[in-house]
Write a protein that holds these residues in place. Structure first.
Motif, short mmCIF file in Angstrom:
data_model
loop_
_atom_site.label_atom_id
_atom_site.label_comp_id
_atom_site.label_asym_id
_atom_site.label_seq_id
_atom_site.Cartn_x
_atom_site.Cartn_y
_atom_site.Cartn_z
N GLY A 1 17.63 -0.75 14.86
CA GLY A 1 19.45 -0.09 15.09
C GLY A 1 20.39 -1.19 15.80
O GLY A 1 21.98 -1.00 15.08
N ARG B 1 27.70 2.95 12.23
CA ARG B 1 27.61 3.67 13.06
C ARG B 1 26.23 4.31 13.31
O ARG B 1 25.24 5.00 12.28
N VAL B 2 25.34 3.98 14.57
CA VAL B 2 23.61 4.18 14.51
C VAL B 2 23.37 4.84 16.01
O VAL B 2 24.74 5.07 16.92
N TYR C 1 26.88 9.61 12.69
CA TYR C 1 26.68 9.02 12.40
C TYR C 1 26.84 8.12 10.97
O TYR C 1 26.30 9.13 9.85
N ALA D 1 23.85 -1.61 13.80
CA ALA D 1 25.16 -1.95 14.00
C ALA D 1 25.90 -2.71 14.46
O ALA D 1 27.69 -2.70 14.24
N SER D 2 25.10 -3.95 13.50
CA SER D 2 25.86 -5.45 14.20
C SER D 2 26.77 -5.50 12.71
O SER D 2 28.46 -6.29 12.83
N GLN E 1 26.01 -2.15 22.70
CA GLN E 1 26.04 -2.38 21.51
C GLN E 1 27.04 -1.60 21.17
O GLN E 1 27.09 -0.44 20.94
N SER E 2 28.81 -1.92 20.68
CA SER E 2 29.20 -1.00 19.24
C SER E 2 28.18 -0.72 18.45
O SER E 2 27.92 -1.19 17.66
N SER E 3 28.73 0.64 18.44
CA SER E 3 28.29 1.15 17.00
C SER E 3 26.84 1.77 17.30
O SER E 3 26.35 2.55 16.42
N LEU E 4 26.41 1.39 18.45
CA LEU E 4 24.53 2.01 18.09
C LEU E 4 25.04 2.81 19.50
O LEU E 4 24.85 1.91 20.62
N GLU E 5 24.49 3.91 19.88
CA GLU E 5 24.27 5.16 20.10
C GLU E 5 22.88 5.40 20.97
O GLU E 5 22.20 5.12 19.92
#
Length: 262
Positions: free
Chosen positions: A24, A33-34, A118, A28-29, A78-82
């Motif tokens: 994940g 969008r995860v 996502y 996301a890196s 981390q951005s883009s990881l929820e």
């Protein structure tokens, strides 16, 4: 359209949660969008990202009370990881789901409500083939199977493939075996080499990347960080980056191309 990948193996200790967290984070890196959905009552994916369910709703509320999944999701560092967190209440869900209507469809219905929010949903499954894991397999497009490089880990693969076929016939005809990931690999031992060769000979879907046995990979969750943040120059971090590249190639090529153009 969101790609849903379940990370499952009924055997414990094979690296499911470690794989879910690090895959994940790597996706996301890349700007993908995860959502990492923690479907294990032990809540190790939640803790491994430095988070706790606390008093807020968790995945338990989603599958039992049909709380909207959007009300459960929390951000990570981390951005883009929820994250859709787990909690101890989820341990009782297996029993509570037995008399429930459409019990195997609860998670699928919850995910349908956020389809498109996502690019990828990763479901970290419990080490069992119970109703929670069946919910994950019913909701998933494909299943990723971490396999520890030891002979005992091979014994359960036949049962897992039988379960996947049963799910295809009864609940999710489009479910695919996305691939097997060799974990805790030590190239210095003949045992690891033999197990890896055996897995590859029986399952053509085995990923090229093998995750090496690594103290740093084991340490990272205690710091609430993926290995790519905790020790980015280590072999474990590089292996998970390579694995993520394979997942992108197989399941998210269009998303990666679109992100690269931005």
């Amino acid at each position: 359209m969101t790609v849903v990948l379940a990370i499952a193996n009924q055997k414990g200790g094979v690296g499911k949660t470690t794989t879910a967290i690090n895959l994940g984070a790597e996706l996301a890196s890349k700007g993908i969008r995860v959502l990492l959905l923690d479907l294990d009552p032990q809540a190790n994916a939640t803790a491994g990202l430095g988070l706790r369910g606390g008093d807020q709703p968790t995945v338990y509320d989603v599958v039992i009370d049909q709380t909207p999944l959007a009300d459960v999701i929390i951000p990570t560092q981390q951005s883009s990881l929820e994250l859709a967190p787990s909690g101890p209440d989820l341990a009782g869900a297996e029993v509570e789901l037995v008399p429930a209507m459409a019990r195997e469809q609860r998670l699928k219905n919850a995910l349908a409500a956020i389809d498109g929010r996502y690019d990828c949903v990763l479901i970290d499954c419990a080490p069992s083939l119970g109703l929670l894991t069946l919910n994950a397999l019913t909701a998933a497009d494909a299943v990723l199977v971490p396999v520890q490089c030891e002979y005992l880990a091979l014994e359960g693969l036949g049962q897992l493939t039988q379960t996947l076929e049963a799910v295809r016939q009864a609940l999710n005809p489009s479910l695919k075996l996305g691939g097997l990931l060799l974990t805790m690999y030590d190239a210095r031992t003949k045992l690891c080499q033999d197990v890896a060769a055996e897995v590859r000979s029986h399952f053509s879907q085995t990923f090229r990347t093998a995750i090496p046995r690594s103290v740093r990979v084991s340490e990272a969750p205690s710091h609430g960080l993926p290995i790519g943040k905790y020790a980015p120059s280590t072999p474990g971090a590089k292996a998970y980056a390579a694995f993520a590249a394979e997942v992108i190639e197989s399941f998210l090529p269009n998303v990666a191309k679109a992100e690269a153009k931005r």
